[in-house]
Write a protein that holds these residues in place. Structure first.
Motif, PDB file in Angstrom:
ATOM      1  N   ASP A  66       0.828  -1.208   0.000  1.00  0.00           N
ATOM      2  CA  ASP A  66       0.000   0.000   0.000  1.00  0.00           C
ATOM      3  C   ASP A  66       0.863   1.259   0.000  1.00  0.00           C
ATOM      4  OD1 ASP A  66      -2.322  -1.456  -0.045  1.00  0.00           O
ATOM      5  OD2 ASP A  66      -2.620  -1.416   2.124  1.00  0.00           O
ATOM      6  N   ASP A  67       2.104   1.139   0.456  1.00  0.00           N
ATOM      7  CA  ASP A  67       2.990   2.304   0.511  1.00  0.00           C
ATOM      8  C   ASP A  67       3.575   2.658  -0.852  1.00  0.00           C
ATOM      9  OD1 ASP A  67       2.625   2.610   3.253  1.00  0.00           O
ATOM     10  OD2 ASP A  67       4.267   1.248   3.741  1.00  0.00           O
ATOM     11  N   ASN A  68       3.764   1.669  -1.727  1.00  0.00           N
ATOM     12  CA  ASN A  68       4.418   1.976  -3.007  1.00  0.00           C
ATOM     13  C   ASN A  68       3.522   1.761  -4.228  1.00  0.00           C
ATOM     14  OD1 ASN A  68       4.384  -0.843  -3.547  1.00  0.00           O
ATOM     15  ND2 ASN A  68       6.455  -1.131  -2.732  1.00  0.00           N
ATOM     16  N   ARG A  69       2.296   1.281  -4.019  1.00  0.00           N
ATOM     17  CA  ARG A  69       1.415   0.985  -5.160  1.00  0.00           C
ATOM     18  C   ARG A  69       1.153   2.233  -6.002  1.00  0.00           C
ATOM     19  NH1 ARG A  69      -2.034  -1.438  -2.659  1.00  0.00           N
ATOM     20  NH2 ARG A  69      -1.686  -3.597  -3.299  1.00  0.00           N
ATOM     21  N   ALA A  70       0.811   3.344  -5.354  1.00  0.00           N
ATOM     22  CA  ALA A  70       0.471   4.567  -6.091  1.00  0.00           C
ATOM     23  C   ALA A  70       1.651   5.060  -6.919  1.00  0.00           C
ATOM     24  CB  ALA A  70       0.009   5.653  -5.123  1.00  0.00           C
ATOM     25  N   ALA A  71       2.852   4.987  -6.371  1.00  0.00           N
ATOM     26  CA  ALA A  71       4.038   5.451  -7.096  1.00  0.00           C
ATOM     27  C   ALA A  71       4.324   4.554  -8.300  1.00  0.00           C
ATOM     28  CB  ALA A  71       5.245   5.479  -6.165  1.00  0.00           C
ATOM     29  N   ARG A  72       4.131   3.265  -8.142  1.00  0.00           N
ATOM     30  CA  ARG A  72       4.378   2.347  -9.259  1.00  0.00           C
ATOM     31  C   ARG A  72       3.375   2.582 -10.389  1.00  0.00           C
ATOM     32  NH1 ARG A  72       6.352  -3.550  -6.887  1.00  0.00           N
ATOM     33  NH2 ARG A  72       7.996  -2.723  -5.513  1.00  0.00           N
ATOM     34  N   VAL A  73       2.120   2.821 -10.039  1.00  0.00           N
ATOM     35  CA  VAL A  73       1.121   3.104 -11.075  1.00  0.00           C
ATOM     36  C   VAL A  73       1.429   4.433 -11.756  1.00  0.00           C
ATOM     37  CG1 VAL A  73      -1.317   3.547 -11.503  1.00  0.00           C
ATOM     38  CG2 VAL A  73      -0.648   1.737  -9.912  1.00  0.00           C
ATOM     39  N   ALA A  74       1.759   5.453 -10.960  1.00  0.00           N
ATOM     40  CA  ALA A  74       2.030   6.781 -11.522  1.00  0.00           C
ATOM     41  C   ALA A  74       3.176   6.747 -12.521  1.00  0.00           C
ATOM     42  CB  ALA A  74       2.338   7.761 -10.399  1.00  0.00           C
ATOM     43  N   ALA A  75       4.132   5.864 -12.307  1.00  0.00           N
ATOM     44  CA  ALA A  75       5.283   5.788 -13.204  1.00  0.00           C
ATOM     45  C   ALA A  75       4.897   5.296 -14.596  1.00  0.00           C
ATOM     46  CB  ALA A  75       6.347   4.865 -12.601  1.00  0.00           C
ATOM     47  N   VAL A  76       3.762   4.582 -14.707  1.00  0.00           N
ATOM     48  CA  VAL A  76       3.335   4.036 -15.991  1.00  0.00           C
ATOM     49  C   VAL A  76       2.425   5.000 -16.751  1.00  0.00           C
ATOM     50  CG1 VAL A  76       2.303   1.996 -17.097  1.00  0.00           C
ATOM     51  CG2 VAL A  76       3.411   1.780 -14.874  1.00  0.00           C
ATOM     52  N   LEU A  77       1.809   5.931 -16.045  1.00  0.00           N
ATOM     53  CA  LEU A  77       0.799   6.788 -16.663  1.00  0.00           C
ATOM     54  C   LEU A  77       1.317   7.641 -17.825  1.00  0.00           C
ATOM     55  CD1 LEU A  77      -1.343   7.969 -13.608  1.00  0.00           C
ATOM     56  CD2 LEU A  77      -1.730   6.043 -15.168  1.00  0.00           C
ATOM     57  N   PRO A  78       2.538   8.190 -17.782  1.00  0.00           N
ATOM     58  CA  PRO A  78       2.987   8.991 -18.931  1.00  0.00           C
ATOM     59  C   PRO A  78       3.006   8.208 -20.247  1.00  0.00           C
ATOM     60  CG  PRO A  78       4.341   9.470 -17.025  1.00  0.00           C
ATOM     61  CD  PRO A  78       3.482   8.291 -16.649  1.00  0.00           C
ATOM     62  N   ALA A  79       3.430   6.949 -20.215  1.00  0.00           N
ATOM     63  CA  ALA A  79       3.457   6.145 -21.435  1.00  0.00           C
ATOM     64  C   ALA A  79       2.037   5.865 -21.930  1.00  0.00           C
ATOM     65  CB  ALA A  79       4.194   4.830 -21.194  1.00  0.00           C
ATOM     66  N   LEU A  80       1.107   5.613 -21.007  1.00  0.00           N
ATOM     67  CA  LEU A  80      -0.285   5.397 -21.404  1.00  0.00           C
ATOM     68  C   LEU A  80      -0.881   6.678 -21.986  1.00  0.00           C
ATOM     69  CD1 LEU A  80      -2.840   3.691 -21.537  1.00  0.00           C
ATOM     70  CD2 LEU A  80      -3.285   4.275 -19.139  1.00  0.00           C
ATOM     71  N   HIS A  81      -0.557   7.803 -21.398  1.00  0.00           N
ATOM     72  CA  HIS A  81      -1.045   9.085 -21.905  1.00  0.00           C
ATOM     73  C   HIS A  81      -0.535   9.333 -23.322  1.00  0.00           C
ATOM     74  CE1 HIS A  81      -2.730  13.042 -21.772  1.00  0.00           C
ATOM     75  NE2 HIS A  81      -1.568  13.645 -21.838  1.00  0.00           N
ATOM     76  N   ALA A  82       0.729   9.048 -23.561  1.00  0.00           N
ATOM     77  CA  ALA A  82       1.301   9.225 -24.894  1.00  0.00           C
ATOM     78  C   ALA A  82       0.630   8.310 -25.903  1.00  0.00           C
ATOM     79  CB  ALA A  82       2.800   8.964 -24.858  1.00  0.00           C
ATOM     80  N   LEU A  83       0.365   7.072 -25.511  1.00  0.00           N
ATOM     81  CA  LEU A  83      -0.300   6.128 -26.407  1.00  0.00           C
ATOM     82  C   LEU A  83      -1.697   6.626 -26.778  1.00  0.00           C
ATOM     83  CD1 LEU A  83      -0.374   2.284 -26.096  1.00  0.00           C
ATOM     84  CD2 LEU A  83      -2.501   3.530 -26.379  1.00  0.00           C
ATOM     85  N   LEU A  84      -2.444   7.104 -25.789  1.00  0.00           N
ATOM     86  CA  LEU A  84      -3.804   7.567 -26.039  1.00  0.00           C
ATOM     87  C   LEU A  84      -3.817   8.817 -26.912  1.00  0.00           C
ATOM     88  CD1 LEU A  84      -5.308   6.916 -22.520  1.00  0.00           C
ATOM     89  CD2 LEU A  84      -6.159   5.941 -24.646  1.00  0.00           C
ATOM     90  N   GLN A  85      -2.906   9.731 -26.658  1.00  0.00           N
ATOM     91  CA  GLN A  85      -2.855  10.940 -27.475  1.00  0.00           C
ATOM     92  C   GLN A  85      -2.486  10.616 -28.916  1.00  0.00           C
ATOM     93  OE1 GLN A  85      -0.248  13.668 -25.197  1.00  0.00           O
ATOM     94  NE2 GLN A  85      -2.088  14.914 -24.924  1.00  0.00           N
ATOM     95  N   ASP A  86      -1.537   9.705 -29.101  1.00  0.00           N
ATOM     96  CA  ASP A  86      -1.144   9.309 -30.448  1.00  0.00           C
ATOM     97  C   ASP A  86      -2.305   8.635 -31.175  1.00  0.00           C
ATOM     98  OD1 ASP A  86       1.035   8.598 -32.537  1.00  0.00           O
ATOM     99  OD2 ASP A  86       0.140   6.657 -32.037  1.00  0.00           O
ATOM    100  N   ALA A  87      -3.010   7.731 -30.478  1.00  0.00           N
ATOM    101  CA  ALA A  87      -4.129   7.028 -31.102  1.00  0.00           C
ATOM    102  C   ALA A  87      -5.258   7.984 -31.447  1.00  0.00           C
ATOM    103  CB  ALA A  87      -4.628   5.929 -30.163  1.00  0.00           C
TER     104      ALA A  87
END
Length: 225
Positions: free
Chosen positions: A77-98
């Motif tokens: 529970d202490d590191n879950r949010a940070a691990r998810v946040a680290a992936v969001l920029p790549a997902l954002h780039a994928l969605l914007q490109d699509a």
């Protein structure tokens, strides 16, 4: 999934322009092909939709062929949010490109996730209000319960009552929090269903997509009246 690059499966309409875009995120230890039955169900209702099924960028801890979006080893529970946040920029780039490539509007984009993929989808909608019109979260949970609710994204939470991997209590907690924050959300729980993309949940997702008018639309209508 790496920023600016797409690895996975793409399905486009047989003819004509793209009217909707569904981006589907598999669960931990899974792969894009796991979600093809869900794509088939959605395509029957949305023949002009495009479907992107990216592949998780992290090898599965168990050494299987599947992938994951963020490491499960040592997850807490202490590191879950940070691990998810680290992936969001790549997902954002994928969605914007699509969005730019397929020429679809953000309200016509649905982000769909199962298990770990659902967590990623939920957190993306909090970080990028209106980045997608809808989130369908199957058997997932927020990394941490949100402090605010998006104004321009509708959440459809779908969960098995007997889910032993991500207990249904997380879905109830998410729905309660979004309701308290006056967010736009629905919750469907299937009895005697575990941690799976069960046909009963898929059918409820289709019903929600086709019958649920976003809260923001109701608000605009009331304001006009």
């Amino acid at each position: 999934m790496t920023a600016g690059r797409f690895h996975g499966i793409e399905r486009l309409p047989a003819h004509g322009p793209v009217a909707q875009l569904f981006v589907l995120l598999h669960g931990a230890g899974g792969q894009p092909a796991d979600l093809l039955p869900l794509v088939d169900a959605l395509r029957r209702r949305y023949p002009q939709a495009a479907f992107l099924l990216p592949e998780g960028s992290v090898s599965h801890d168990a050494g299987a062929h599947g992938r994951q979006w963020f490491p499960l080893e040592g997850l807490s529970d202490d590191n879950r949010a940070a691990r998810v946040a680290a992936v969001l920029p790549a997902l954002h780039a994928l969605l914007q490109d699509a969005q730019a490539r397929l020429k679809v509007m953000q309200p016509d984009i649905a982000l769909v996730g199962f298990s770990q993929g659902a967590t990623l989808a939920l957190e993306y909608a909090i970080a990028h209000d209106g980045g997608v019109g809808r989130v369908l979260a199957f058997g997932g949970r927020f990394a941490t319960l949100p402090e605010r609710a998006p104004e321009f994204t509708t959440f459809h939470l779908l969960h098995g009552e007997d889910d032993a991997v991500i207990p249904v209590a997380h879905a109830h907690a998410a729905y309660d929090r979004l309701s308290q924050l006056r967010g736009d959300a629905t919750l469907d729980v299937a009895s005697t269903v575990g941690h799976a993309l069960h046909p009963a949940l898929v059918e409820r997702a289709l019903v929600r997509l086709q019958t649920c008018i976003p809260l923001r639309t109701w608000k605009r209508a009331l304001d006009s009246a």
